[in-house]
Write a protein that holds these residues in place. Structure first.
Motif, PDB file in Angstrom:
ATOM      1  N   THR A 153       0.826  -1.204   0.000  1.00  0.00           N
ATOM      2  CA  THR A 153       0.000   0.000   0.000  1.00  0.00           C
ATOM      3  C   THR A 153       0.863   1.257   0.000  1.00  0.00           C
ATOM      4  N   ALA A 154       1.958   1.224   0.772  1.00  0.00           N
ATOM      5  CA  ALA A 154       2.873   2.369   0.788  1.00  0.00           C
ATOM      6  C   ALA A 154       3.448   2.608  -0.605  1.00  0.00           C
ATOM      7  N   GLY A 155       3.825   1.537  -1.290  1.00  0.00           N
ATOM      8  CA  GLY A 155       4.342   1.677  -2.650  1.00  0.00           C
ATOM      9  C   GLY A 155       3.294   2.199  -3.613  1.00  0.00           C
ATOM     10  N   LEU A 156       2.054   1.709  -3.470  1.00  0.00           N
ATOM     11  CA  LEU A 156       0.960   2.193  -4.316  1.00  0.00           C
ATOM     12  C   LEU A 156       0.736   3.682  -4.099  1.00  0.00           C
ATOM     13  N   ALA A 157       0.776   4.116  -2.839  1.00  0.00           N
ATOM     14  CA  ALA A 157       0.512   5.521  -2.520  1.00  0.00           C
ATOM     15  C   ALA A 157       1.554   6.445  -3.136  1.00  0.00           C
ATOM     16  N   ILE A 158       2.810   5.982  -3.215  1.00  0.00           N
ATOM     17  CA  ILE A 158       3.866   6.802  -3.806  1.00  0.00           C
ATOM     18  C   ILE A 158       3.516   7.170  -5.245  1.00  0.00           C
ATOM     19  N   ALA A 159       2.981   6.192  -5.997  1.00  0.00           N
ATOM     20  CA  ALA A 159       2.643   6.435  -7.400  1.00  0.00           C
ATOM     21  C   ALA A 159       1.238   7.001  -7.574  1.00  0.00           C
ATOM     22  N   ALA A 160       0.314   6.662  -6.657  1.00  0.00           N
ATOM     23  CA  ALA A 160      -1.081   7.086  -6.821  1.00  0.00           C
ATOM     24  C   ALA A 160      -1.268   8.566  -6.501  1.00  0.00           C
ATOM     25  N   GLY A 311       1.426  11.574 -13.453  1.00  0.00           N
ATOM     26  CA  GLY A 311       0.994  10.556 -12.502  1.00  0.00           C
ATOM     27  C   GLY A 311       0.736   9.214 -13.150  1.00  0.00           C
ATOM     28  N   VAL A 312       0.075   9.226 -14.297  1.00  0.00           N
ATOM     29  CA  VAL A 312      -0.227   7.976 -15.003  1.00  0.00           C
ATOM     30  C   VAL A 312       1.070   7.274 -15.406  1.00  0.00           C
ATOM     31  N   ARG A 313       2.057   8.044 -15.814  1.00  0.00           N
ATOM     32  CA  ARG A 313       3.326   7.446 -16.258  1.00  0.00           C
ATOM     33  C   ARG A 313       4.168   6.904 -15.098  1.00  0.00           C
ATOM     34  N   MET A 314       3.775   7.227 -13.862  1.00  0.00           N
ATOM     35  CA  MET A 314       4.452   6.648 -12.706  1.00  0.00           C
ATOM     36  C   MET A 314       3.794   5.346 -12.249  1.00  0.00           C
ATOM     37  N   LEU A 315       2.658   4.978 -12.849  1.00  0.00           N
ATOM     38  CA  LEU A 315       1.910   3.806 -12.397  1.00  0.00           C
ATOM     39  C   LEU A 315       2.654   2.470 -12.552  1.00  0.00           C
ATOM     40  N   PRO A 316       3.528   2.306 -13.556  1.00  0.00           N
ATOM     41  CA  PRO A 316       4.288   1.042 -13.583  1.00  0.00           C
ATOM     42  C   PRO A 316       5.013   0.749 -12.275  1.00  0.00           C
ATOM     43  N   LEU A 317       5.421   1.793 -11.570  1.00  0.00           N
ATOM     44  CA  LEU A 317       6.061   1.622 -10.270  1.00  0.00           C
ATOM     45  C   LEU A 317       5.102   0.942  -9.293  1.00  0.00           C
ATOM     46  N   ALA A 318       3.846   1.420  -9.257  1.00  0.00           N
ATOM     47  CA  ALA A 318       2.868   0.867  -8.317  1.00  0.00           C
ATOM     48  C   ALA A 318       2.566  -0.594  -8.630  1.00  0.00           C
ATOM     49  N   GLY A 319       2.356  -0.907  -9.904  1.00  0.00           N
ATOM     50  CA  GLY A 319       2.084  -2.289 -10.267  1.00  0.00           C
ATOM     51  C   GLY A 319       3.237  -3.211  -9.924  1.00  0.00           C
ATOM     52  N   ALA A 320       4.444  -2.729 -10.125  1.00  0.00           N
ATOM     53  CA  ALA A 320       5.624  -3.543  -9.824  1.00  0.00           C
ATOM     54  C   ALA A 320       5.795  -3.749  -8.323  1.00  0.00           C
ATOM     55  N   VAL A 321       5.377  -2.770  -7.512  1.00  0.00           N
ATOM     56  CA  VAL A 321       5.454  -2.932  -6.059  1.00  0.00           C
ATOM     57  C   VAL A 321       4.604  -4.118  -5.619  1.00  0.00           C
ATOM     58  N   PHE A 322       3.400  -4.223  -6.172  1.00  0.00           N
ATOM     59  CA  PHE A 322       2.529  -5.347  -5.808  1.00  0.00           C
ATOM     60  C   PHE A 322       3.128  -6.673  -6.272  1.00  0.00           C
ATOM     61  N   ALA A 323       3.714  -6.682  -7.460  1.00  0.00           N
ATOM     62  CA  ALA A 323       4.346  -7.912  -7.948  1.00  0.00           C
ATOM     63  C   ALA A 323       5.529  -8.297  -7.060  1.00  0.00           C
ATOM     64  N   ILE A 378      11.233  -2.313  -4.282  1.00  0.00           N
ATOM     65  CA  ILE A 378      10.506  -1.886  -3.079  1.00  0.00           C
ATOM     66  C   ILE A 378       9.720  -3.053  -2.501  1.00  0.00           C
ATOM     67  N   GLY A 379       8.996  -3.752  -3.366  1.00  0.00           N
ATOM     68  CA  GLY A 379       8.205  -4.886  -2.905  1.00  0.00           C
ATOM     69  C   GLY A 379       9.044  -5.980  -2.281  1.00  0.00           C
TER      70      GLY A 379
END
Length: 557
Positions: A153-160, A311-323, A378-379
């Motif tokens: 969630t912390a990683g998602l918040a960074i990109a979201a 912001g949208v272009r930073m979203l790969p970071l969020a998806g990768a955090v979950f992976a 990060i993940g």
């Protein structure tokens, strides 16, 4: 179903049945305080233009949140342990929401900074409370999974944060990025009452307020020094803060070693797993926050994307955090945290190394691979470290454990933005001097352009406006000779504007590459240190058993 959950989690014989719903509330609380920081990176240009902020004002708008946030966590975590962890969360959400309302109503730099400081105080209550409530609510067999979701969630918040801020800025002013926090905090508040069980230490001695205040003194002074020195020079304020921080940490360590019930038992740092985990968190977030700071600027200013597009272009970071979080949940039990954390930090080093290839011709495609690798890193690294830090504390000190983890994170993030941000600014200014060396730009304009990449493009835009006005005068001139002179002058100005635009873009790209190289070297060295410091699997298990015995032995005495 009860409207308000009143049964303390410590009194239940079986695991709390709605613990996963409670985790959702805790993650939502975490999400809003992290997003409040990252959203500001894309709202800053509009705020700067509207309020006429100088570079010092803008820096303290960003860091006014950080100082109270980092300084107060340890003391407030201890207070939450003694009186009520859920109470700390609820009060924190109210304070945070109140600061957000103040920020929405702000019409000056001083008011915005004050609002951010209030929000930082609320975050200092919320952040350790979320971790301590998580650890108290979940049995040890499920705690690792819960912490993995918390860190994801912390990683998602960074990109979201930039995505949400960008969407708001399309139709609303910068103040909307403050107001959006209020309904989220309100939902989290209601959810905490209904779904999160009360929790506090079963037995807790009197709070070591002297140690707590010393922690506020040295942590706050250290963060202030980190911000003030690199950005504004090592003047009286920065040097004074450094002296106070040094004296404060010495006094804190000496006091905590002699106090029978310290707010933080500093002897825990002699355990390799605990010390290595805190070092890994601090170093890793130094790299993450520093990289995030300059990547968002590059996407906005150099590549010309708006706030939402950035912001949208930073979203790969969020998806990768979950992976990466899913991968660490499978990998850590098999190979041990030493190798998982080391792999994550090596991945972060690789991501920064890839950014050294950025140049004036780089498009967004050059950033996708580093963002994905950084998210995976990060993940991989964060969850095992957080679990190790929380596992070092007895049930009566879970709030303090959460505060230690979060303080390491915040100190690392502050270092990253301050040190790498300062290096970025210095490198950009130096490259711009070289790139604009052959131009006839006035010295005052060059000095203005060196202040920041935004200021550089503003200078180029101003020259372009001057060229258009001169061309309009040439079109209206009745004297052919005067018209020709004005037309030549307009062409010269237009060429100067183009050259200035190119110089700013290439200088900032070079600064990104140079700063990434330094970040990669620092994180690479840190990776080796953490790999040496973290114990192997067998020794880690021995340390964990020793950490579990120590609280029991001290309690027996």
């Amino acid at each position: 179903m009860r409207l308000v959950m009143k049964d303390p989690v410590e009194t239940t014989a079986r695991p709390y049945p709605r613990r996963w719903w409670a985790l959702l509330v805790l993650c939502l609380s975490l999400l809003v305080i992290v997003m409040a920081n990252t959203a500001l990176t894309v709202a800053a240009p509009d705020m700067t233009a509207d309020l006429g902020l100088g570079s010092a004002d803008l820096q303290w708008v960003i860091d006014g949140y950080t100082v109270p946030y980092a300084a107060l966590m340890l003391l407030l975590g201890a207070i939450g342990d003694k009186y009520s962890r859920r109470g700390a969360l609820l009060v924190g959400l109210v304070v945070f929401g109140g600061g957000a309302v103040l920020g929405y109503l702000a019409d000056s730099a001083a008011t915005v900074i004050a609002a951010r400081a209030v929000m930082g105080t609320g975050a200092a209550l919320i952040m350790p409370a979320t971790l301590s409530l998580l650890a108290a609510t979940f049995p040890r067999t499920e705690r690792v999974r819960a912490i993995t979701l918390w860190t994801a969630t912390a990683g998602l918040a960074i990109a979201a944060g930039p995505v949400v801020a960008g969407a708001l800025l399309r139709d609303h002013g910068w103040s909307s990025t403050f107001l959006i926090n209020v309904p989220v905090a309100a939902v989290a508040f209601v959810g905490a009452l209904v779904l999160v069980p009360p929790s506090k230490a079963g037995h807790h001695d009197r709070i070591d307020y002297v140690g707590g205040l010393l922690s506020v003194l040295w942590t706050g002074s250290l963060v202030y020094m980190i911000i003030e020195g690199p950005h504004f020079g090592w003047g009286v304020r920065a040097v004074t803060a450094a002296v106070v921080a040094g004296a404060g940490i010495v006094a804190f360590v000496l006091w905590e070693q002699r106090h029978p019930h310290p707010v933080l038992d500093v002897r825990r740092f002699t355990h390799r797993r605990f010390a290595g985990s805190n070092l890994a968190v601090a170093l890793f977030f130094m790299a993450v926050f520093g990289a995030f700071y300059y990547l968002t600027q590059h996407l906005q200013f150099v590549l010309g994307h708006d706030a939402l597009g950035t912001g949208v272009r930073m979203l790969p970071l969020a998806g990768a955090v979950f992976a990466g979080s899913a991968l660490t949940g499978w990998l850590t039990p098999r190979v041990g945290m030493k190798w998982t954390v080391t792999a994550g930090m090596a991945g972060g080093t690789t991501a920064l190394a890839l950014l050294t290839r950025v140049d004036a011709g780089s498009g967004y495609g050059e950033f996708v691979a580093p963002l994905i690798i950084l998210g995976l890193a990060i993940g991989l690294a964060l969850s095992p470290c957080t679990d190790a830090i929380m596992g070092a504390f007895p049930e009566s000190e879970l709030g303090v454990g959460g505060a230690v983890n979060d303080t390491s994170l915040e100190l690392g993030g502050s270092l990253g933005i301050a040190v790498l941000g300062s290096l970025l600014a210095t490198s950009y200014g130096s490259h711009l001097t070289d790139a604009a060396g052959g131009s006839e730009l006035p010295a005052s304009a060059l000095t203005t352009a060196q202040d920041s990449v935004g200021a550089g493009y503003a200078v180029a835009q101003g020259i372009g406006e001057q060229a258009r006005r001169t061309a309009a005068r040439a079109a209206q001139a009745t004297d052919p000779q005067q018209a020709a002179q004005l037309k030549a002058q307009a062409q010269q100005l237009a060429e100067g504007a183009r050259q200035m635009t190119d110089a700013v873009g290439s200088s900032f790209a070079s600064a990104v590459a140079h700063t990434s190289l330094v970040g990669a070297v620092v994180l690479g060295i840190g990776t080796v240190l953490v790999a040496v410091l973290l114990p192997g699997r067998e020794m880690a298990e021995q340390e964990a058993r020793a950490e579990e015995r120590e609280p029991a032995e001290s309690g027996a005495h």
